[in-house]
Every structure is written in structure tokens, then in C-alpha cells.
Design a protein around this motif. Sequence first.
Motif, PDB file in Angstrom:
ATOM      1  N   VAL A 172       0.832  -1.204   0.000  1.00 29.70           N
ATOM      2  CA  VAL A 172       0.000   0.000   0.000  1.00 29.70           C
ATOM      3  C   VAL A 172       0.865   1.252   0.000  1.00 29.70           C
ATOM      4  N   ASP A 197      -3.784   5.560  -0.588  1.00 22.09           N
ATOM      5  CA  ASP A 197      -4.627   4.415  -0.934  1.00 22.09           C
ATOM      6  C   ASP A 197      -5.787   4.332   0.061  1.00 22.09           C
ATOM      7  N   VAL A 238      -7.547  -3.008  -2.133  1.00 21.29           N
ATOM      8  CA  VAL A 238      -6.812  -1.745  -2.102  1.00 21.29           C
ATOM      9  C   VAL A 238      -7.257  -0.877  -3.278  1.00 21.29           C
TER      10      VAL A 238
END
Length: 416
Positions: free
Chosen positions: A64, A68, A99
Motif C-alpha cells: 500500500v 490508498d 486496495v
Amino acid sequence: MREQWKRKKVADLVEPLTTIDPRKEPGKNFTYIDVSSVSRSACKIDATTLVKGSDAPSRARRLVKAGDVIFATIRPTLQRIAEIPNSLDGAVCSTGYFVLRPKPEILSKFLFYSLFAPEFFYAMAALQRGAAYPAVSDGDVKGQELFIPPLPEQKRIVTILDDAFEEIDTVVANTENNLANARELFDSYLNSVFSQRGEGWVEMRLEEIVSSTQIGLVRNRKEQGENLEHGYVKMDNITPYNRFDGKNIVRVEADKPEVEKYRLKKDDLLFNTRNSYELVGKSCLYDIDKEEPVLFNNNIMRIRFVGEIYPNFAAYLFYSPKVKKQLESMKSGTTNVSAIYYKSLKDIRLAFPSLDTQKTICRRLDEMSARTQKLEAIYQQKLTALAELKQSLLHKAFSGELTVERAESAVEEATA
């Protein structure tokens, strides 16, 4: 007004996922975001774990970046949603999250708020699959459509929601503190009662004071409904504060021998034998006197006591710190599914005074509990109203009806 808003699928609004296998770098440390890392109340990541690549869970696969947005696809209606802060740029999250890395046409914070919109929530509720651990797929999330305004309108909406939610969250935090204080006051009183034993108290093993125990009836989710013959108590009907909650009892079918075997009686103690680690071991007194048969689930053990034990006193004992500490040591299993089996539970040690003293103590505890529950009801009503206000503001935001004036007025009224 939404004349310039466009309806777009999530798949067209986000960049492709970045996957990683920490185990290929066994000596490197990674910050890991588990499904339980997101605070549902704050909608922020409040706990992470530092793990070596060699020890990384098999689900630690998604890299990530700051900005995000992560959405838990396991139990999606719990809305474990969070924006990745700068401090967690480069962390690894569980595959239990989808995600969302926003493309330039959508602000990260606007995307974050969009996932709380009622339309998205109901879509996830309809698509989730699985009885024990309902979930949606990444494809389910990608296939959802969101209404997206031009960037200036996104910025305006985000600013209004940020300001309103900051004020609401402050009031929520204060109310939750008040609620916790009310519960802590009762817990402290309960602890003082059981720690100040007088003469005549006798310590016994659970096995010595039980007349019978029974694990409940197996009925899967497909065999449960609203219009079936018998009530069916499940583990969610036992609150974390050891009270019985009869509001949402489902119903099942059962034959006569099953009804006789699994029927509940007033003053049965219900003990939750299987649940998540933090909830397994909760219990409550079934204090309802009904002619209609009510049955119970196989994740619950029904305990009935011998005549010298007042069931209400035993129920309070099971909630006392000393007994909860014993229960903690008996838990076995994983974080998701843990259990306390009777072979361990039967040896738990409980102290009892005379039957008359048990009843006298329970009268005092019942009075204190009633006062505590009144306070809790007031605080819970306020928390419910604040949660509804957030949903109302989100609805107005995604309907193109949100203005600063409307938001300020609604917040002022709700937080007064």
C-alpha cells in the motif's frame, strides 16, 4: 445538483493492485496491516504489526501507498475502511482488503467517503457470501458504480464532510468515554463485592455445582428464518457485558425430541463456547419465562445448577475479574475461531456464600446494574443518533444536496 456528475465503475477509478511476497526477503522487516487493524469507530488504522519477511502471514501480499484506501472484503458490512496515511507508505496489508489506489480524476478522501455511501453499503450486503465469515470478492468491489463529480465539487464536499465529521467524532469520543465510565463503575462495584468475602464462603469446582450441561442444536444459516416455529438463541444474543439480548432472535424448525432436549428454561446460564478470541467465554442468564419453546445454538452451552446455587449469583460470578482471568487461560484455537471446552471449564473454581447471602448480594447488584443500564441506554441512543447523522450527511453529499449551512445546522442540533 448532479448534472455534471458521472457514474463510473470502481474498476475505472483505481489503479491496478501492487502485490508483494515478503517471504522472498526473509530478513527484512515489514509493517503489516491485518483485517483487525482498522478501527471501525474511528475509520483509521490504529494497530499494525512489525514482522520479518520469513514470519509474514500468507495473507500479507498487498503493498500500500499513502493515499490508498483499503476496504475489508471480509464481513464487508462492518465497514472496515481506512485511508493509508503517510506514515504507512510502503506497508503490506492483508488480502482480506481490497486496495483502492485512486486515479487522478478522483480525490483519495472523496473515494474514502464514497465507500460509506448507503448505495455502496447495500450492494455489499446483497453480494456477500458465506455463513460463518461472509465476504465479497475483489471483482464485486470493482463492479460497483459510484457517482463522481468534477474535482472542484469533490474538494467542496470533502471539506464540508471533514469539518462536520471532526465535530461529530469529538462528541462520539466523549460519549463513548461516558459509556465506558458507566460500565467501569459497575465492574468496580462487582469486583469489590466478590473480593470482600465474609465467613461461610466455600470454593468449589464448577463440576461440583452443576446439575446438567448441554451443547445446543445445530442449524445452519439456510435453516434459520423469521417465520419458522421455534425461537433460536445464538451467540450474538449474549452481549459482551454478559447480558441476554432478545431483540433479534431467529427461528428454526425442530422435532419434539429436539425441543425437549434443547429447550431453554428461566435461569439457565448460557455460556458461549466458540467465538472469536476476544468474545469466546461470554455468558449470561436466560431470565425470560416463556411458554413458547426457545432453543439454542451449538456454539452455546446451557448450564443448570444444583439447588444450593442461585443462578443469578453464578451469572455475576462468571463476569467477575477473577473468573474471567481463569477463562482467559482456557481459550484455545486461532484469533478468528477460539473455544473453551467443558473438559477445562469443569475445573474452574467458584466461591459461594449461603443461598440467602447469594440472593442478598444479587439484589444489590441488580439495583446497580439497572442504574448502569439506564445510563448506557442514554449514551447508546446518542451514539445511534450521531451515526445516523453521518449517514444523512453522506446521503446528502452523494445526492448533490450538501451545503455548509445544512451540515452545520444538522451537527449543531445533534450535538447540542
